[in-house]
Write a protein that holds these residues in place. Structure first.
Motif, mmCIF file in Angstrom:
data_model
loop_
_atom_site.group_PDB
_atom_site.id
_atom_site.type_symbol
_atom_site.label_atom_id
_atom_site.label_comp_id
_atom_site.label_asym_id
_atom_site.label_seq_id
_atom_site.Cartn_x
_atom_site.Cartn_y
_atom_site.Cartn_z
ATOM 1 N N ALA A 31 8.847 23.370 59.002
ATOM 2 C CA ALA A 31 8.869 24.825 59.085
ATOM 3 C C ALA A 31 9.814 25.342 58.005
ATOM 4 C CB ALA A 31 9.347 25.279 60.462
ATOM 5 N N ILE A 32 9.275 26.114 57.070
ATOM 6 C CA ILE A 32 10.019 26.520 55.891
ATOM 7 C C ILE A 32 10.197 28.033 55.866
ATOM 8 C CG2 ILE A 32 10.084 26.477 53.361
ATOM 9 C CD1 ILE A 32 10.260 23.704 54.753
ATOM 10 N N ARG A 33 11.415 28.465 55.529
ATOM 11 C CA ARG A 33 11.691 29.893 55.322
ATOM 12 C C ARG A 33 11.939 30.122 53.832
ATOM 13 N NH1 ARG A 33 16.513 32.525 54.366
ATOM 14 N NH2 ARG A 33 16.471 34.797 54.767
ATOM 15 N N VAL A 34 11.260 31.148 53.295
ATOM 16 C CA VAL A 34 11.433 31.514 51.885
ATOM 17 C C VAL A 34 11.940 32.946 51.829
ATOM 18 C CG1 VAL A 34 10.324 31.790 49.648
ATOM 19 C CG2 VAL A 34 9.522 30.006 51.225
ATOM 20 N N PRO A 35 13.205 33.166 51.463
ATOM 21 C CA PRO A 35 13.689 34.537 51.302
ATOM 22 C C PRO A 35 12.968 35.212 50.134
ATOM 23 C CG PRO A 35 15.337 32.964 50.562
ATOM 24 C CD PRO A 35 14.249 32.167 51.185
ATOM 25 N N TRP A 36 12.579 36.474 50.353
ATOM 26 C CA TRP A 36 11.793 37.190 49.334
ATOM 27 C C TRP A 36 12.620 38.404 48.899
ATOM 28 C CZ3 TRP A 36 6.515 35.691 48.359
ATOM 29 C CH2 TRP A 36 5.822 36.494 47.441
ATOM 30 N N ILE A 37 13.396 38.220 47.875
ATOM 31 C CA ILE A 37 14.317 39.257 47.420
ATOM 32 C C ILE A 37 13.761 39.884 46.148
ATOM 33 C CG2 ILE A 37 16.675 39.747 46.651
ATOM 34 C CD1 ILE A 37 17.533 37.212 48.205
ATOM 35 N N GLN A 38 13.558 41.190 46.212
ATOM 36 C CA GLN A 38 13.000 41.881 45.056
ATOM 37 C C GLN A 38 13.934 41.723 43.845
ATOM 38 O OE1 GLN A 38 9.934 43.211 45.193
ATOM 39 N NE2 GLN A 38 9.880 42.512 47.329
ATOM 40 N N GLY A 39 13.345 41.339 42.702
ATOM 41 C CA GLY A 39 14.116 41.139 41.482
ATOM 42 C C GLY A 39 14.596 39.714 41.296
ATOM 43 N N SER A 40 14.509 38.894 42.361
ATOM 44 C CA SER A 40 14.936 37.494 42.264
ATOM 45 C C SER A 40 13.750 36.606 41.906
ATOM 46 C CB SER A 40 15.538 37.051 43.595
ATOM 47 O OG SER A 40 15.758 35.651 43.611
ATOM 48 N N LYS A 41 14.037 35.467 41.291
ATOM 49 C CA LYS A 41 12.988 34.510 40.937
ATOM 50 C C LYS A 41 12.926 33.335 41.915
ATOM 51 C CE LYS A 41 13.041 35.483 35.963
ATOM 52 N NZ LYS A 41 13.144 34.910 34.607
ATOM 53 N N ASP A 42 13.748 33.391 42.965
ATOM 54 C CA ASP A 42 13.793 32.276 43.908
ATOM 55 C C ASP A 42 12.457 32.037 44.597
ATOM 56 O OD1 ASP A 42 16.370 31.625 43.363
ATOM 57 O OD2 ASP A 42 17.244 32.708 45.056
ATOM 58 N N HIS A 43 11.701 33.131 44.856
ATOM 59 C CA HIS A 43 10.438 32.973 45.557
ATOM 60 C C HIS A 43 9.255 32.884 44.592
ATOM 61 C CE1 HIS A 43 10.807 37.369 44.969
ATOM 62 N NE2 HIS A 43 9.497 37.333 44.815
ATOM 63 N N LEU A 44 9.523 32.858 43.283
ATOM 64 C CA LEU A 44 8.456 32.845 42.284
ATOM 65 C C LEU A 44 7.474 31.688 42.474
ATOM 66 C CD1 LEU A 44 7.337 34.301 39.820
ATOM 67 C CD2 LEU A 44 8.807 32.882 38.366
ATOM 68 N N PRO A 45 7.922 30.473 42.834
ATOM 69 C CA PRO A 45 6.948 29.374 43.041
ATOM 70 C C PRO A 45 5.896 29.712 44.123
ATOM 71 C CG PRO A 45 9.154 28.497 42.853
ATOM 72 C CD PRO A 45 9.310 29.973 42.932
ATOM 73 N N LEU A 46 6.321 30.403 45.172
ATOM 74 C CA LEU A 46 5.371 30.767 46.225
ATOM 75 C C LEU A 46 4.416 31.850 45.732
ATOM 76 C CD1 LEU A 46 4.256 30.634 49.069
ATOM 77 C CD2 LEU A 46 6.123 32.121 49.838
ATOM 78 N N LEU A 47 4.938 32.802 44.987
ATOM 79 C CA LEU A 47 4.096 33.855 44.439
ATOM 80 C C LEU A 47 3.019 33.250 43.541
ATOM 81 C CD1 LEU A 47 5.365 37.294 43.210
ATOM 82 C CD2 LEU A 47 3.632 36.080 41.913
ATOM 83 N N GLU A 48 3.416 32.287 42.724
ATOM 84 C CA GLU A 48 2.449 31.643 41.823
ATOM 85 C C GLU A 48 1.438 30.811 42.611
ATOM 86 O OE1 GLU A 48 5.062 29.469 39.313
ATOM 87 O OE2 GLU A 48 5.447 31.158 37.933
ATOM 88 N N ALA A 49 1.890 30.147 43.648
ATOM 89 C CA ALA A 49 0.983 29.324 44.457
ATOM 90 C C ALA A 49 -0.059 30.197 45.155
ATOM 91 C CB ALA A 49 1.780 28.518 45.487
ATOM 92 N N MET A 50 0.362 31.352 45.644
ATOM 93 C CA MET A 50 -0.576 32.237 46.327
ATOM 94 C C MET A 50 -1.608 32.833 45.379
ATOM 95 S SD MET A 50 1.438 34.329 49.322
ATOM 96 C CE MET A 50 1.685 33.548 50.929
ATOM 97 N N ALA A 51 -1.290 32.831 44.099
ATOM 98 C CA ALA A 51 -2.238 33.351 43.094
ATOM 99 C C ALA A 51 -3.298 32.320 42.717
ATOM 100 C CB ALA A 51 -1.478 33.816 41.851
#
Length: 634
Positions: free
Chosen positions: A356-376
């Motif tokens: 079970a994984i939590r990914v913080p989604w902070i506007q302006g941060s690149k921390d969640h970029l891998p998930l954004l790219e995967a969803m694309a």
């Protein structure tokens, strides 16, 4: 304390209905979707009664049909009662099974009501040396009360609180002795039974008459002496009173097919209780029943229920570690859960395998970029609980992920006629474990006890569980029709429907003028003003002032709905009816237009919500605003 045996007789349908409306539907369901709130509430109440009253003999009576000898006398008897809620249907047989497992006899009688069974048993018990307790929500049973018979009547708070009606308590509350209560009821009428009383005669007048003359028969014999409008009404409506009294009389001599001795409480059937209550998914209630019967308590896992799953521990991943995790699970569907506020994503949960994984989604941060790219990536697949809502939120991030599973839709296809179950309810029913919830008094919880990652893991587990229960045809409907439709509906809701606010404003003003015009015509036709939205005032105008023939009877007099008025206008045309029907049409259209005007967004478009899971047939519905409620012609 009396040494007399205690006979308790219960109106099963009456109490089950009250329990049905007292307990929430969604909180009481079996894993197969059978609603059980009426059963649970009834058994809980019943156990409380057994503990408190300690009856030596017990019977529960049920109605076998909506029809009886009373409907032959008066076909409209109880005719105003609505259709039985679909969620209640099926609960009574299961309740009877539960009572049989507890060693309790249940009784029915063709062509009679449960009240007649109660009356017969109460009479026999009173004559046979018993103290009798009648448990019922029907005031007709008050006629049974005497020194040996007490009625336990549910209070306004529901079946959990029962008021004791003895002869003195009835007289204190209603002003007459119990044997005269049916006389009062015959004069006043009983709306729940569709028994209309004498016009303008209320409880106070009826009690005064019965007290003065001693009985209904004596009152009717002296009806010519009663002065005023109420006396006239009594004489004119005498047949109505006689009919009411015939119908509210309970029979005390029917053959119920059982002796009082046979109603003595016996031992419970432990195996039957375990089986029946297990199938109903009653864990705590099972042990309460066994404890009352002196049986050894069983462990909760003995009760038939879904095998509980262990929820995983949540961990947070960002940036490179998130990239590595997504790469490891690139070829399998992932459960997803979004946390958002006003359409802005705050965090995302992911579930796969035992993780079970939590990914913080902070506007302006690149921390969640891998998930954004995967969803694309179109090759990846994702499972949501409510993918339509998720798609609209993700569109704001420029994402349109490939949806391979929707738990909410799958649950509906599995049980299209069942009540929609919440996410937490599904987790409890299908995974056998409660989902920790945030504190109810927090508008925006500082932390969710389950964690967004744990919820995402549950989403995937639910999808696996539910989809495995679908047959091949249902899986085909899900993949070929319903899942593709989700994306279409999400786009339709987001894009909205074009509207012309100026034209709606003009139309609203025109309709307001029509409403005023028809209102003025109505007042002119009768010579005074009246509230055209008040059924009571309309009844006075139509049936007293204009002396029109009465329409069908309702709980509050006679019907003034659109169909009744249209039929009245055909048989007895009058300018007032013409204007009244025009006023109603114009008012309805004006309300529809006003609803559309306030629903127009800043983009000048209407944004409704389409529900594809709201009916058993798959028909779409439209909510807030309801665009399907707009008439195609006027």
């Amino acid at each position: 304390m009396s040494d007399k045996p205690i006979l308790m007789v219960i109106d099963g349908h009456s109490l089950a209905f009250r329990a049905f409306y007292a307990l929430p539907l969604d909180s009481f369901q079996t894993p197969q979707g059978q609603h059980t709130n009426a059963i649970h509430g009834f058994i809980s109440m019943f156990l409380g009664l057994l503990n408190k009253e300690k009856p030596t003999h017990v019977a529960v009576a049920f109605d076998i049909s909506r029809y009886s000898f009373r409907t032959r006398i008066y076909p409209e008897y109880k005719g105003t009662r609505g259709e039985t809620p679909p969620e209640f249907i099926g609960q009574v047989p299961l309740l009877q099974d539960a009572l049989h497992a507890m060693g309790v006899i249940t009784l029915t009688k063709e062509d009679h009501e449960a009240d007649d069974i109660l009356a017969t048993l109460a009479h026999r018990g009173s004559e046979g040396g018993f103290n009798v307790l009648v448990v019922s929500g029907d005031r007709d049973t008050f006629q049974l009360i005497n020194d040996n018979v007490t009625v336990l009547y549910p209070s306004a708070r529901g079946v959990a609180e029962l008021k004791r009606y003895t002869p003195d308590a009835v007289e204190e509350r209603y002003g007459v002795r119990p044997e005269r209560y049916p006389d009062v009821a015959a004069l006043v009428g009983e709306t729940s039974d569709n028994l209309i009383g004498v016009d303008k005669v209320g409880e106070k007048t009826a009690v005064k008459w019965i007290t003065q003359y001693g009985s209904l028969d004596a009152l009717l014999a002296a009806a010519e002496e009663i002065p005023g409008v109420v006396g006239h009404n009594l004489r004119e409506q005498k047949d109505r009173v006689i009919r009411n009294r015939e119908l509210n009389h309970l029979l005390t001599d029917i053959d119920v097919g059982v002796s009082l001795e046979a109603l003595e409480r016996g031992p419970i059937d432990v195996d039957a209780v375990t089986k029946v209550f297990g199938e109903l998914a009653f864990k705590t209630l099972t042990n309460r029943v066994l404890a009352l019967g002196g049986a050894t308590l069983i462990a909760s896992e003995s009760v038939v229920a879904p095998e509980a799953v262990a929820l995983p521990q949540q961990r947070s991943l960002v940036d490179e570690e998130l990239t590595a995790w997504l790469g490891k699970h690139a070829d399998q569907p992932l459960g997803v859960q979004l946390r958002s506020l006003d359409g802005v994503i705050l965090e995302v949960g992911l579930g796969a395998g035992v993780e079970a994984i939590r990914v913080p989604w902070i506007q302006g941060s690149k921390d969640h970029l891998p998930l954004l790219e995967a969803m694309a990536e179109s090759s990846r697949s994702w499972v949501f609980f409510d993918s339509k809502s998720a798609l609209k939120i993700l569109h704001g991030e420029g994402l349109a992920p490939t949806i391979t599973g929707d738990v909410h839709v799958a649950s509906w296809i599995l049980r299209p006629s069942g009540k929609s179950r919440s996410f937490a309810q599904l987790v409890s029913d299908e995974l056998g474990t409660p989902l920790p919830q945030p504190p109810a008094d927090q508008l925006l919880p500082e932390e969710n006890e389950a964690g967004v990652g744990v919820e995402a893991w549950c989403v995937l587990a639910l999808w696996t569980q539910l989809s495995s229960q679908l047959d091949e045809a249902s899986r085909g409907v899900l993949s070929a029709i319903e899942l593709p439709l989700v994306r279409i509906l999400a786009d339709m809701e987001r894009i909205g429907i074009g509207s012309d606010r100026v034209a709606l404003d003009v139309l609203e003003r025109e309709l307001a003028g029509q409403v005023g015009k028809f209102e003025a015509e109505c007042f002119a036709a009768i010579g005074h003003e009246v509230n055209l939205g008040s059924p009571k005032q309309l009844q006075t105008v139509l049936f007293e002032e204009l002396e029109m023939p009465t329409t069908r009877a309702t709980k509050t007099g006679y019907s003034t709905d659109a169909s009744a008025l249209a039929e009245l206008q055909i048989s007895n045309p009058h300018p007032f009816l013409d204007s009244l029907l025009g006023h109603r049409d114009a008012t309805k259209l004006r309300q529809i237009v006003e609803g559309l005007r306030v629903a127009i967004g800043d983009d000048h478009r209407l944004h409704t919500t389409f529900d594809q899971t709201g009916t058993s047939t798959g028909r779409l519905s439209s909510l807030e605003p309801n665009l399907q409620n707009i008439p195609i012609k006027t």
